[in-house]
Motif scaffolding. Structure first.
Motif, mmCIF file in Angstrom:
data_model
loop_
_atom_site.group_PDB
_atom_site.id
_atom_site.type_symbol
_atom_site.label_atom_id
_atom_site.label_comp_id
_atom_site.label_asym_id
_atom_site.label_seq_id
_atom_site.Cartn_x
_atom_site.Cartn_y
_atom_site.Cartn_z
ATOM 1 N N GLU A 533 0.850 -1.201 0.000
ATOM 2 C CA GLU A 533 0.000 0.000 0.000
ATOM 3 C C GLU A 533 0.885 1.250 0.000
ATOM 4 O OE1 GLU A 533 -3.521 0.564 0.160
ATOM 5 O OE2 GLU A 533 -2.658 2.545 -0.184
ATOM 6 N N ASP A 534 0.550 2.228 -0.835
ATOM 7 C CA ASP A 534 1.460 3.367 -0.912
ATOM 8 C C ASP A 534 1.060 4.531 -0.005
ATOM 9 O OD1 ASP A 534 -0.660 4.113 -2.333
ATOM 10 O OD2 ASP A 534 0.409 4.761 -4.140
ATOM 11 N N ASN A 535 -0.098 4.423 0.589
ATOM 12 C CA ASN A 535 -0.427 5.431 1.591
ATOM 13 C C ASN A 535 0.156 4.981 2.925
ATOM 14 O OD1 ASN A 535 -1.976 6.504 3.871
ATOM 15 N ND2 ASN A 535 -3.135 7.551 2.272
ATOM 16 N N LEU A 538 -2.261 4.187 5.835
ATOM 17 C CA LEU A 538 -3.061 3.005 5.547
ATOM 18 C C LEU A 538 -2.178 1.767 5.621
ATOM 19 C CD1 LEU A 538 -5.638 1.661 4.769
ATOM 20 C CD2 LEU A 538 -5.241 2.261 2.396
ATOM 21 N N LEU A 545 -3.262 -4.316 11.421
ATOM 22 C CA LEU A 545 -4.374 -5.260 11.300
ATOM 23 C C LEU A 545 -3.831 -6.674 11.179
ATOM 24 C CD1 LEU A 545 -7.428 -5.744 10.903
ATOM 25 C CD2 LEU A 545 -7.026 -5.556 8.458
ATOM 26 N N PHE A 689 -5.918 -1.445 18.155
ATOM 27 C CA PHE A 689 -5.949 -1.221 16.709
ATOM 28 C C PHE A 689 -6.758 0.012 16.336
ATOM 29 C CE2 PHE A 689 -8.168 -1.988 12.655
ATOM 30 C CZ PHE A 689 -7.072 -1.928 11.823
ATOM 31 N N LEU A 690 -7.772 0.284 17.106
ATOM 32 C CA LEU A 690 -8.705 1.351 16.746
ATOM 33 C C LEU A 690 -8.021 2.685 16.450
ATOM 34 C CD1 LEU A 690 -11.645 1.756 16.229
ATOM 35 C CD2 LEU A 690 -11.978 2.329 18.622
ATOM 36 N N ALA A 693 -6.449 2.705 13.092
ATOM 37 C CA ALA A 693 -7.392 2.840 11.993
ATOM 38 C C ALA A 693 -7.832 4.291 11.863
ATOM 39 C CB ALA A 693 -8.591 1.940 12.228
ATOM 40 N N LYS A 694 -8.002 4.910 13.011
ATOM 41 C CA LYS A 694 -8.462 6.300 12.974
ATOM 42 C C LYS A 694 -7.376 7.230 12.463
ATOM 43 C CE LYS A 694 -12.251 6.273 16.217
ATOM 44 N NZ LYS A 694 -12.616 6.203 17.617
ATOM 45 N N ALA A 695 -6.142 6.779 12.587
ATOM 46 C CA ALA A 695 -5.023 7.634 12.182
ATOM 47 C C ALA A 695 -4.840 7.670 10.670
ATOM 48 C CB ALA A 695 -3.743 7.145 12.855
ATOM 49 N N ILE A 696 -5.585 6.820 9.983
ATOM 50 C CA ILE A 696 -5.442 6.850 8.519
ATOM 51 C C ILE A 696 -5.964 8.187 8.007
ATOM 52 C CG2 ILE A 696 -6.095 5.748 6.365
ATOM 53 C CD1 ILE A 696 -6.699 3.236 7.991
ATOM 54 N N VAL A 697 -5.152 8.807 7.188
ATOM 55 C CA VAL A 697 -5.602 10.103 6.675
ATOM 56 C C VAL A 697 -5.796 10.016 5.166
ATOM 57 C CG1 VAL A 697 -5.155 12.562 6.576
ATOM 58 C CG2 VAL A 697 -4.249 11.179 8.446
#
Lengths: 697, 395
Positions: A533-535, A538, A545, A689-690, A693-697
């Motif tokens: 994944e390049d983001n 993510l 995950l 983990f939550l 996940a929330k840190a994905i921008v």
């Protein structure tokens, strides 16, 4: 132990006031006999000891009946002949009893006597000295020495078996205990055994009644010798105050308080005539005295405790921990076998030490089962079946090196064997079986041979087949007992049900394993996805995950083995156990059939007699009558047997049910706890983990 | 457009709440709203009622519904793919074929096994399977809806004539499924295409962005494919495990009613976990599997155009050298160049959109997944604790 004895003795003293001190007067006369009788008794006792079964109660009774009569008859004729000394010297134990009595008796004012009891109370150590002192004063020398010597023995023995036991030992040690080991056992055990005995149920009552009858016969003798008593009292207290008295008292106490008696009482007679006297005075004390020696003889203990233990056990968990550890491959190739370390930890006195370990192989376990079932199954006992032999699994172990599946097999078997042994020892009557003890204690066991061909599964199959055949044959057995009727049905249903459940659990386990495998694969795959994944955020989240999934996989795996070990194995065990329960029912049915057959035979004989009568053939008539009486006896015998077996089976089944409920409950709780744990872990993982996940921008 | 599309896959997650109206976020302009208001399963086909609300002038009415089948969706998708005009766009992936076979089979098996279980077990089991069937059904409908929504939200595709026909024409489009010959042709086309794809992929791109995108997408697609398969397997085994657990419960309740009840409840939660994982994770992955395929196709088309353009350049050079057919070669070169330029231009935007969309979708789904997992685990925990309390109180 000693303390305990003392405590008890004190209590006894307080409660035992009533018994007057007469006995001593008689002692002289009785004693003569006593010597002889002692031998006789020891002889009998040996036989009793050898036979561990509950029947042992009987011989004692007989013995009892006889001796008293002899004794009494003798004493009457020979009263006051010689042997005070003799008595003292040879029969220390009885004298001790008397001493006790003396103390309790307020009437006796002998200062010396009093002093000795006091000495008793304080401490066992003190006893030696005080004892000696009185002896020297009061008694002739010979007895003193002897007694003293004995005392020392007694005291040296840490377990503090009763003095009586020691005396008995001296008298008949050679005969009674062929093995040195046994002796040791005996001595160590007594304390515990004594405590156990108090609870006896059936047999004691008989003993009592008998004793009473004896007592009645004797009274005349008693009354006379009150005077003599004083002297003897003196003599007696000196030698034995400590252990002997204490033990006797403890027993006495028990008997009084709980009515519990046992065959043990019978053995009292062995020790001395004094006992008889006691019997006259008060049934209880006499009985109590003998209890000590009984206690010392481990083999006796079982017979009593069979029933009592059961109740006892249900109340408080008995103290016997068995664990099987360190499975180890011994040998190479196809001759290899797994040896397991069987460690026992116990405070039960019937074992030589508190902890011991032996190495056993699988066939030894099977051998134990066989021995037990040979001995006990016809009595309707539920013998816990051992795990099944698995040729496939074992072959794998033999051949394979470090295969995870074979490791799992070994672990599974180890656990199964452990549970099996635990079940065996938790069975009150099986625990008393010498084979069981031998299995737990003895270094080397003779190799169990016959188990080779007979794997658990094969055996069960055979059993089942036989069962079916029998049940088909006797299917007409009209069950009068509703309880049994229902129970048999229940057991059958339950077994079927458990089988289904077992299959279900197995598939559950397999599916869970599959799930765990798939989760692992997925975790890897997600990790890969994350790496491509390049983001960045993510990508990070994805690798997180992956980690979570990885851990979840671990959880699933643990859960799978939990499923397996708590449920699947439990169910497998109970399927086997239910088979054994059915075996019990079959034994009962067999007994019933024997009875019915006898009944039929009797009927036939009667008819034959009627025919003979009618045909008027007097010569054969007598024979026919004899046969009838013979068969009548058989019928009653079989009927009794059937009743006995019914009672046993009933008790066993109730016990089994109780145990089952407890087992299941425990396992379910354990299982739920494991589930709880994994859910907690799960929460932890996802919680962590939550934010990712929330840190994905 | 971008934000609207982000929610595409996310919509799936709403499926369990029932067939919801189109995700409002999709329709920022509200000029064209499409949803599937109803669906009907008839033997081996599913009929979707496509409901449209629009203020666009090319529709006769403001609001109308038509009945469409899966094949018609496929036709619409194919028409987009085949249209050269749209070569520069990521064509929204076609919805997967409705597949109820597995579920139906299970129901059938259940029917056969009816004798072997109690009535209670049977009804429970039946309910279970029916619920599963319903879930699959809803999901299928949702996938079709998402496709339409994405098209409707796309600035170019929404104006497509075929799309309008699809939405408005209230009779059977008489689209038939492909026959064998066509399927065979398709197959060959695919083979050629993938072979060509390899060739084209081997060509070094002049533009770094596309070069990067290309390598990324190739890898990404494979990985997503893998993950998707694995997650499917995981979830399937999770579901199977739930099912066995269910059977286990029904057997167990003869022994411990209480425990069995507990297991029943935890199992239900567990089933929810599996279902949620399915929705949030597997479907997400699946959707992006298709979406990345679409993006890959776009790249292929661009690569193809680039190769064509280069070939045209070479041809032009040759023509010039030979001074023959120069004009024709020039026009070809011009066309190719234009095509390539056009594709490149829109493709760049599309790919950037794709990325943002993807990240947003993953974020949303992962967050929701974690939240749901937490919720379920906590529920389980509570149940277990209370049950343990009761059990321990008993003893």
């Amino acid at each position: 132990m000693a303390l305990c004895h003392f405590y008890l003795s004190q209590m006894a003293a307080s409660s035992e006031r009533s018994p007057p001190p007469f006995p001593d007067s008689e002692e002289p006369e009785l004693l003569e006999d006593s010597d002889e009788e002692a031998d006789a008794f020891t002889g009998t006792s040996i036989s009793e000891m050898d036979s561990p079964s509950p029947d042992s109660t009987r011989p004692p009774k007989d013995i009892f009946n006889e001796p008293p009569e002899d004794i009494f008859s003798d004493p009457l004729s020979n009263i006051n002949s010689e042997p005070q000394k003799k008595v003292d010297a040879k029969i220390p134990s009885p004298s001790s009893d008397e001493a006790v009595d003396l103390f309790s008796d307020p009437l006796d004012d002998d200062s010396e006597v009093m002093s000795s009891p006091e000495v008793q109370n304080p401490m066992p150590d003190l006893l030696n000295e005080p004892v000696e002192a009185p002896k020297s004063d009061v008694l002739g020398e010979p007895p003193v020495h002897r007694n003293a010597a004995r005392h020392q023995d007694v005291f040296e023995d840490p377990p503090k078996s009763s003095s009586k036991s020691s005396s008995v030992k001296k008298a008949a040690s050679a005969e009674m205990f062929g093995d040195d080991d046994d002796e040791e056992d005996l001595f160590k055990e007594p304390p515990k055994v004594v405590t156990k005995k108090p609870q006896p149920s059936g047999p004691p009552v008989d003993v009592f009644t008998e004793v009473k009858s004896d007592v009645k016969v004797k009274p005349q003798v008693k009354d006379d010798p009150t005077d003599l008593f004083a002297e003897e009292a003196l003599t007696a207290p000196a030698p034995k105050p400590s252990s002997g008295s204490s033990s006797s008292r403890t027993n006495g106490v028990h008997s009084e308080e709980q009515d519990l008696f046992s065959e043990a009482t019978v053995e009292l007679s062995l020790d001395s005539p004094c006992n008889d006297r006691k019997n006259k005075e008060a049934v209880k004390p006499s009985v109590s005295a003998p209890a000590a020696p009984v206690a010392s003889s481990s083999s006796k203990a079982p017979s009593k405790s069979l029933e009592e233990l059961e109740e006892e056990e249900s109340e408080d968990k008995f103290d016997l921990n068995i664990s099987i550890t360190n499975p180890e491959k011994v040998g190479d190739g196809m001759n290899a076998y797994m040896a397991y370390k069987v460690s026992t930890q116990t405070s039960l006195t019937m074992f030589r030490s508190k902890t011991f370990t032996v190495r056993r192989r699988f066939s030894d376990f099977l051998g134990l089962f066989e021995k037990l079932s040979e001995k006990h199954s016809q009595n309707g006992y539920l013998i816990p079946p051992p795990p099944e032999k698995s040729i496939l699994g074992m072959t794998k172990v033999k051949v394979g090196k470090e295969d995870p599946s074979s490791a799992e097999f070994v672990e599974r078997r180890r656990a199964a064997l452990e549970r099996y042994l635990q079940r065996v020892v938790s069975h009150p009557s099986l625990l008393q079986d010498p084979d069981v003890r031998e299995f737990l204690e003895k270094e080397e066991l003779p190799r169990a041979v016959s188990t080779q061909a007979l794997s658990g599964a094969g055996f069960l199959k055979m059993l089942n087949k036989a069962t079916d055949a029998v049940s088909k044959m006797t299917i007409k057995m009209n069950e009068q007992d509703v309880w049994f009727d229902e129970k048999i049905q229940d057991v059958e249903n339950e077994e079927q049900h458990l089988r289904k459940l077992h299959v279900m659990v197995e598939s559950l386990v397999n599916h869970r394993k599959e799930l765990s495998g798939n989760t692992a694969v997925f975790a890897k795959s997600v990790a890969m996805l994350g790496s491509s994944e390049d983001n960045t955020a993510l990508s990070r989240a994805l690798s997180q995950l992956a980690e979570v999934e990885d851990r979840i996989e671990q959880l699933h795996q643990e859960q799978a083995s939990n499923d397996f070990f708590t449920f699947s194995e439990l169910l497998a065990d109970y399927i086997r156990l239910l088979g054994a329960v059915r075996g019990c029912f079959d034994q009962r049915m067999k007994a019933w059939q024997r009875w019915q057959d006898a009944e039929n035979m009797l009927q036939k004989k009667r008819e034959a007699e009627a025919k003979l009568l009618w045909a008027n053939k007097p010569d054969k008539l007598q024979q026919a009558k004899d046969e009838i009486t013979e068969w009548e006896a058989k019928v009653t015998q079989y009927e009794r047997e059937f009743e006995r077996i019914s009672a046993t089976v009933r008790k066993e089944v109730i016990r089994f049910d109780k145990e089952k409920a407890r087992d299941f409950n425990r396992q379910v709780i354990k299982y739920l706890e494991s589930l709880l744990h994994s859910q907690q872990q799960l929460i932890k993982y996802w919680d962590a983990f939550l934010p990712e996940a929330k840190a994905i921008v | 457009m971008q934000e609207g599309l982000d929610d595409g896959p996310d919509f799936l997650s709403e499926e369990d709440r029932g067939l919801r109206a189109v995700n409002v976020d999709l329709q920022t302009d509200a000029t064209l709203q499409v949803d599937i208001s109803d669906a009907l399963s008839e033997r081996d086909k599913v009929k979707f009622t496509v409901h449209t609300k629009s203020t666009l002038p090319n529709f006769k009415q403001n609001e109308f519904s038509v009945v469409r089948q899966h094949e018609e969706f496929i036709w619409l998708h194919d028409s987009f793919v085949e249209n050269e005009e749209y070569a520069g766009y990521i064509i929204p992936p076609a919805p997967p074929r409705p597949d109820f076979d597995a579920s139906r089979e299970k129901l059938q098996k259940l029917g056969e096994g009816e004798g072997s279980m109690t009535k209670e077990e049977f009804t429970k089991m039946k309910q279970e399977l029916e619920a599963e069937y319903l879930a699959i059904f809803k999901k299928t409908v949702a996938m079709h809806e998402v496709f339409l929504c994405r098209v409707a939200a796309h600035p170019v595709l929404r104006k497509d004539l075929n799309f309008h026909v699809f939405l408005e024409y209230n009779q059977d489009l008489s689209v038939r499924g492909k026959n064998k010959k066509e399927k065979l042709e398709d197959f060959f086309k695919n083979v050629v295409k993938s072979a060509d794809g390899v060739l084209v992929a081997g060509v070094k791109d002049v533009d770094d962005f596309f070069e990067h995108e290309k390598t990324f997408l190739l890898e990404y697609h494979n990985r997503v494919k893998d993950s998707s398969a694995k997650s499917d397997r995981m979830i399937r085994s999770h579901k199977i495990q739930c099912l066995t657990c269910f059977l286990f419960c029904s057997l167990l309740n003869r022994f411990f009613l209480k425990v069995s009840e507990l297991f029943e409840k935890t199992r239900k939660i567990e089933a929810r976990v599996a279902a949620d994982e399915d929705l949030k994770l597997a479907d997400l992955l699946k959707y992006y599997l298709r979406e990345s395929q679409a993006a890959k196709d776009l790249l292929y088309r661009r690569g193809r155009a680039l190769v064509d353009y280069e070939n045209a350049n070479k041809a032009l050079d040759k023509a010039r050298a030979k001074n023959k057919d120069v004009l024709q070669a020039e026009t070809t070169q011009q066309v190719c160049c234009q095509k390539f330029e056009k594709i490149s231009e829109s493709a760049k935007q599309e790919l950037i959109d794709f990325k943002t969309r993807r990240v947003a979708a993953f974020r949303k789904n992962l967050v929701e997944l974690a939240e749901l997992e937490l919720k379920h685990a906590k529920g389980n925990l509570q149940l277990l604790q209370s049950c343990l309390g009761v059990l321990k109180g008993d003893t």
